[in-house]
Structures are given as structure tokens and as C-alpha cells.
Write a protein that holds these residues in place. Sequence first.
Motif, mmCIF file in Angstrom:
data_model
loop_
_atom_site.group_PDB
_atom_site.id
_atom_site.type_symbol
_atom_site.label_atom_id
_atom_site.label_comp_id
_atom_site.label_asym_id
_atom_site.label_seq_id
_atom_site.Cartn_x
_atom_site.Cartn_y
_atom_site.Cartn_z
ATOM 1 N N THR A 164 44.674 31.066 35.229
ATOM 2 C CA THR A 164 43.873 31.191 34.010
ATOM 3 C C THR A 164 44.221 32.452 33.245
ATOM 4 N N GLN A 165 45.109 33.276 33.822
ATOM 5 C CA GLN A 165 45.509 34.531 33.195
ATOM 6 C C GLN A 165 47.005 34.758 33.439
ATOM 7 N N HIS A 193 42.310 35.347 39.547
ATOM 8 C CA HIS A 193 41.523 34.355 38.808
ATOM 9 C C HIS A 193 42.217 32.996 38.732
ATOM 10 N N ASP A 212 37.497 29.966 43.155
ATOM 11 C CA ASP A 212 38.179 31.068 42.484
ATOM 12 C C ASP A 212 39.073 31.731 43.520
ATOM 13 N N ASN A 237 38.269 39.493 42.143
ATOM 14 C CA ASN A 237 38.114 38.818 40.871
ATOM 15 C C ASN A 237 36.746 39.200 40.313
ATOM 16 N N ASP A 240 33.553 39.387 34.864
ATOM 17 C CA ASP A 240 33.822 39.478 33.427
ATOM 18 C C ASP A 240 35.267 39.101 33.077
ATOM 19 N N GLY A 241 36.046 38.669 34.089
ATOM 20 C CA GLY A 241 37.445 38.316 33.873
ATOM 21 C C GLY A 241 38.428 39.401 34.263
ATOM 22 N N SER A 243 40.125 42.261 36.993
ATOM 23 C CA SER A 243 40.605 42.162 38.370
ATOM 24 C C SER A 243 40.939 43.556 38.887
ATOM 25 N N ALA A 266 38.645 43.137 31.240
ATOM 26 C CA ALA A 266 38.465 41.811 30.666
ATOM 27 C C ALA A 266 39.348 41.574 29.453
#
Length: 358
Positions: A164-165, A193, A212, A237, A240-241, A243, A266
Motif C-alpha cells: 500500500t506504500q 503496511h 496488516d 506499522n 496514521d500510515g 512506520s 504519514a
Amino acid sequence: MTRWILLVIWLVSCGFAQAPARAEGPVYADVLPGHSLTFPADYGAHPDFRTEWWYVTGWLHTPDGPRGFQITFFRSRPDVDQNNPSAFSPKQIILAHVALSDPKLGKLIDDQRIARQGFGLANAATGDTAVVLDDWSLVRGADDVYTARAGTEAFGLNLHLRPTQALLIQGDRGYSSKGASAGEASYYYSAPHLSVAGTLRQGGRTVEVSGDAWLDHEWSSSFLAARSAGWDWTGLNLDDGGSLTAFQVRDAAGQPVWAGGSFRDASGATVVLRRDDVQFSTKRSWLSPRTGIHYPVVQTLTIKLPSGSRQFILTPLFDDQELDSRATGGPVYWEGAVKTDGGKGYLELVGYATAVKI
């Protein structure tokens, strides 16, 4: 006599009765600063290096509550005669571990395997992630999604891990220092993530799961300084996104030899954490009833950022997440699901019984 002739033929075919030749061990590749990782090639194996692993950890949402999981594949290039032409000569070894952290059981359940590369049984492909050991595997598909399959009689995992990132390239363009000397380093990147979907087989039924996850891929030929005895590592993880990666290498007295990691917020802004930017301190230890080893299972992690210091209290999903990998030549260590205020991930505690050398 016929039996002896057949035995000699078999020994020659296996490489055990070769004409005398000078034994030559492998020349391992070095981890060098200034080298940039390239993809997709660096998703794959690096057989010229001594040690390599693909390490997947995560949290699963199941109908019966949360579970932690770990699937790891190792590739090792042992110090054997490189002139031996036999297919049975173990020039590359593939190892794998799988573990499930189930709080309802209150202990880790796991399994492990080992085989020499080849014979259609075990392989770590170059060029992209495709690591196979019998019916266990970790493969990156054309759609960038990893498929991970591993299991035991007690449980089985069949998971799809979707990024996702962007990748998190650790250290200086992938060069991650593990000590003061230039050679004490690894090439290292992470995929935090990862969105998880798949199935978990446990207790006689198979259920759909989501979750996750985090993937680390790391390779080196001289990982730790001579006086290093073990390490603490965590990958978190954040809700708020963001790491967080943090590690410390310890000596036999438990004192830090080196430390490092990374923090990505984030927005995607990344801070490389240096030796003095990371501190682990013990809040509570747990005594293993099987091995008598004390593990600092609740830790306060403090990191220094340009905006100031931040603290994360790492609390285990449950205490007994000790893993015994001696059957495949590894150590006894603690590796488990942990949570913190604003996130969750995994914590690894290695070298608390005897020194570990990599």
C-alpha cells in the motif's frame, strides 16, 4: 564384489570419491557503502553473499480474535568446497520458519524446515522474490502482490500481501550499518503496511482473514562485530500510515554496540536513525519456563527525531512467544507480536541465552 562396485559408483556420483583436488571455500561478496539498490533484481536472491532472509511478520484479524504470524525464508551459503561438482554438495542452503501467535493458546506454535538448494525441493531465485522449500513458498507476482504459503499440522497460512506504500529503503540507499567497521553492515529494505487477505487453517477449520503485515529483505556476508552477542529489533506499522524500524546490537554484557533504524511519517518523509538516536530500555521481563531465559518482553523505545524525542512502549500480545530454531541450526530467541499506542508490529529479541554469530 558387485555391491562394492555399485557403492563406488554411487560415491563418485555423489562427489565423495573424486580425484584429489585442492578444496576451495567460497569468496563472499562484500556489502559496500555507496551502492544503490535496484529493482526488481534486488527483490531476488543474492547467492554470492553469505546470509540472506525474507522476513514477513504481521497481525491477522480472525473471527476468533487477533493472531500474530511470522513466515521467514533464509538462504545461506556455507563454507564448503566450491570445486565439488556433486549436486549433493550444499553450496546453498534454504531454511524456513513459520509461527502463529495465538493468545487463546498462550504460547507460540511453529515449525521449521531446512534443505540444500536443488532437486526441485528448495530454491531461492534471482531476479525477483521466489523462495520455495517443498510446499512452503514466498513469491512476488507480476501485480506486485506477494503470495505466502506455509503451515504445520496445527495450522496453515495462505496469504496475499499487497503493498500500500512505496518500499522503505533502509540506511543510506540500502546500506544499513550494524557496527563501527565498514564491513559490519547489510543491504536492507522493508515493505511496511502490507495489506493481508487470505486464509488461516487452525483447529480443524479454515477461515478467511485480513490484516496488516511487514516484510524485511536483508543480505550480508559479515553482519555483526566480533564482540556482538545479539540484538533487539522492531518493525511497527503505525495507525496514521507511518512506520518505524529500530534495532540495537548488544554485547555479552547486554550493553549496546550499535543501533539504528528509520522513521517514516504519514506524509512519507523519512528520517534515518543513527546510533545515538535509538534507545531500548526494559520495563518488564518474562522468564521462559522451558529454557530459563529472561526476555525483556515489555520495552520502552525512545527515538530522536528532528522534531524531538518520541517514546513507544512495546507490549506483547502475550508473553510466551519464544521460538526454538535449534532444529535448523538457529538459536532460541523471542519473536512476537507487540502493540504500542498508535500502532502494532513485531519485536525480536536474540542472544539472551548464548551469543549469536551471523
